[in-house]
Design a protein around this motif. Sequence first.
Motif, PDB file in Angstrom:
ATOM      1  N   TYR A  37       0.813  -1.213   0.000  1.00 15.20           N
ATOM      2  CA  TYR A  37       0.000   0.000   0.000  1.00 15.20           C
ATOM      3  C   TYR A  37       0.849   1.266   0.000  1.00 15.20           C
ATOM      4  O   TYR A  37       0.362   2.358  -0.294  1.00 15.20           O
ATOM      5  CB  TYR A  37      -0.957   0.008   1.197  1.00 15.20           C
ATOM      6  N   GLU A  75      -3.274   2.485   4.317  1.00 13.69           N
ATOM      7  CA  GLU A  75      -3.012   1.033   4.407  1.00 13.69           C
ATOM      8  C   GLU A  75      -4.273   0.209   4.157  1.00 13.69           C
ATOM      9  O   GLU A  75      -4.191  -1.011   3.959  1.00 13.69           O
ATOM     10  CB  GLU A  75      -2.386   0.680   5.759  1.00 13.69           C
ATOM     11  N   TYR A  97      -6.038   0.621   1.504  1.00 14.55           N
ATOM     12  CA  TYR A  97      -6.239   0.849   0.070  1.00 14.55           C
ATOM     13  C   TYR A  97      -6.918  -0.329  -0.621  1.00 14.55           C
ATOM     14  O   TYR A  97      -7.809  -0.150  -1.457  1.00 14.55           O
ATOM     15  CB  TYR A  97      -4.878   1.127  -0.572  1.00 14.55           C
ATOM     16  N   PHE A  98      -6.513  -1.564  -0.287  1.00 15.24           N
ATOM     17  CA  PHE A  98      -7.074  -2.763  -0.919  1.00 15.24           C
ATOM     18  C   PHE A  98      -8.575  -2.861  -0.664  1.00 15.24           C
ATOM     19  O   PHE A  98      -9.335  -3.365  -1.502  1.00 15.24           O
ATOM     20  CB  PHE A  98      -6.351  -4.001  -0.370  1.00 15.24           C
ATOM     21  N   HIS A 126      -7.815   5.031  -8.630  1.00 17.19           N
ATOM     22  CA  HIS A 126      -7.063   3.825  -8.992  1.00 17.19           C
ATOM     23  C   HIS A 126      -7.288   3.470 -10.461  1.00 17.19           C
ATOM     24  O   HIS A 126      -6.336   3.161 -11.200  1.00 17.19           O
ATOM     25  CB  HIS A 126      -7.488   2.660  -8.083  1.00 17.19           C
ATOM     26  N   TYR A 167      -4.290  -5.295  -6.980  1.00 16.43           N
ATOM     27  CA  TYR A 167      -3.559  -4.807  -5.806  1.00 16.43           C
ATOM     28  C   TYR A 167      -2.169  -5.442  -5.739  1.00 16.43           C
ATOM     29  O   TYR A 167      -1.200  -4.777  -5.371  1.00 16.43           O
ATOM     30  CB  TYR A 167      -4.342  -5.133  -4.526  1.00 16.43           C
ATOM     31  N   ASP A 215      -4.145  -6.880   4.120  1.00 20.87           N
ATOM     32  CA  ASP A 215      -3.995  -7.345   2.734  1.00 20.87           C
ATOM     33  C   ASP A 215      -3.406  -8.747   2.651  1.00 20.87           C
ATOM     34  O   ASP A 215      -3.406  -9.359   1.578  1.00 20.87           O
ATOM     35  CB  ASP A 215      -3.144  -6.359   1.923  1.00 20.87           C
TER      36      ASP A 215
END
Length: 465
Positions: free
Chosen positions: A42, A71, A73-74, A88, A97, A134
């Motif tokens: 991330y 962090e 982001y996923f 994105h 990702y 993640d």
Amino acid sequence: MINVTERNETMSDEQRWSSLARPTPQWFEDAPLGIFVHWGPYSVPAWAEDHGELGVEEDWEAWFTHNSYAEWYFNTIRIPGSPAALRHKDLYGSASYDAFLDAWDPDAWDPAEWMRLFHRAGAGYAVLTTKHHDGVTLWDAPETGTRNAVRRGPCTDLVAGFANAARDEGLRVGLYYSGGLDWHYRPARPILSEDDCKDLCRPKDADYARYCFVHVRDLIDRYQPDVIWNDIDWPDEGKNFGPYGLGTLFEYFYAARPEGVTNDRYGGVHADYLTSEYQHMGDSETSGKPWENCRGVGLSFGYNRAESEHQYLSGAAAVRHLVDVVSRGGRLLLNVGPRADGTIPREQRECLEGLGAWNDLYGSELRGVRALPVADIEAVTARSTEDEAWVRLLVHEDHVALVADASVTTVSGLPSGFDYSRSAILTPGAACSWDGQSLTLQAGEQPPSDARGDALPIVVSAPRA
């Protein structure tokens, strides 16, 4: 391998849970400050919105859709219509990702330099994210195949580099692990509510519990952590003393690391200390048990390229937050989010350097502090040349240290039991006097300041009467 099963097989589970309770190790008592590090794939896109501090937004769907945490982001890019998802797509198209894992190149990373900075800031321990939600591990973790930082991206054991550098600098080692969520090993729809996070999208099965157990035991065996910092929760079917049970893991940890500690994010089954996060989980701070507040230098834990000085704490602001936490009986775990290349952004470094400048002068005042009763705290009043008159008291066995913004001119309503007529100013160039009712402060023409030019809080000491 350490075998603790035979020793405990005659005890009931209830007795075994109870036997895990221990006094707080002295090293942890004497560590008012730790440094948290969130670093992972991330850190490559490194983007999140400014949606304020966790605990301010009451609408959880709005929080997760506009998450301040880079962090996450996923999760955020999988929420249809979220600004992160739209950005994105514009920048990376259909890239997955995991493309960020392959693009992650920490070619400028100097773990020894990190630890020198953390030590100068006054930290006693440092905590690294070994696996965030993640599911990417920063070491060659069992059963992860090639989806880790040793086989892809960095192609090195980042946990080993971190732990070795910390110990070389005299810091205790903490390892973060997300036992509560793993969006790769246990995929789920995007999280949009607190119930999603804590229950509906949280894996609870025995196999995931086994997977987490094997990971954390491997961390213990390889890196001998002083702190295990779990996040969110732990899979429910593993909250027992079975071969892969959480209770068994705790016994293993304490046998291997007798002075080790772990936090409270296991769904209530065990804790050596409680945690709060920014302005969330504030009940932990008033429980009467050991507690730690964690927050980033900015609004995110992972590096967020959208943040600037507006979001980052200055050195003076970080000192105020640290002193506030310690004055109320807690400790601070302050996070830095390195760039993907391993460098720590200037604003974050300056924050830590400001903490270090203050700790060089007064760091000893943060150890051995006894929290004042709330009534005594509320009785204190102050005047200032600014809008806010910020004052905190650090009570010790033989004295009290009054910490105040340089703009504070008088402080009244101070707690009894101290001889304020014998107050001594500890700040170079400053002065103080006592008139029998109030303490008058003068910060001087050039009080110590941080990189932004903000004056660091001044300190006055008064002995016991």
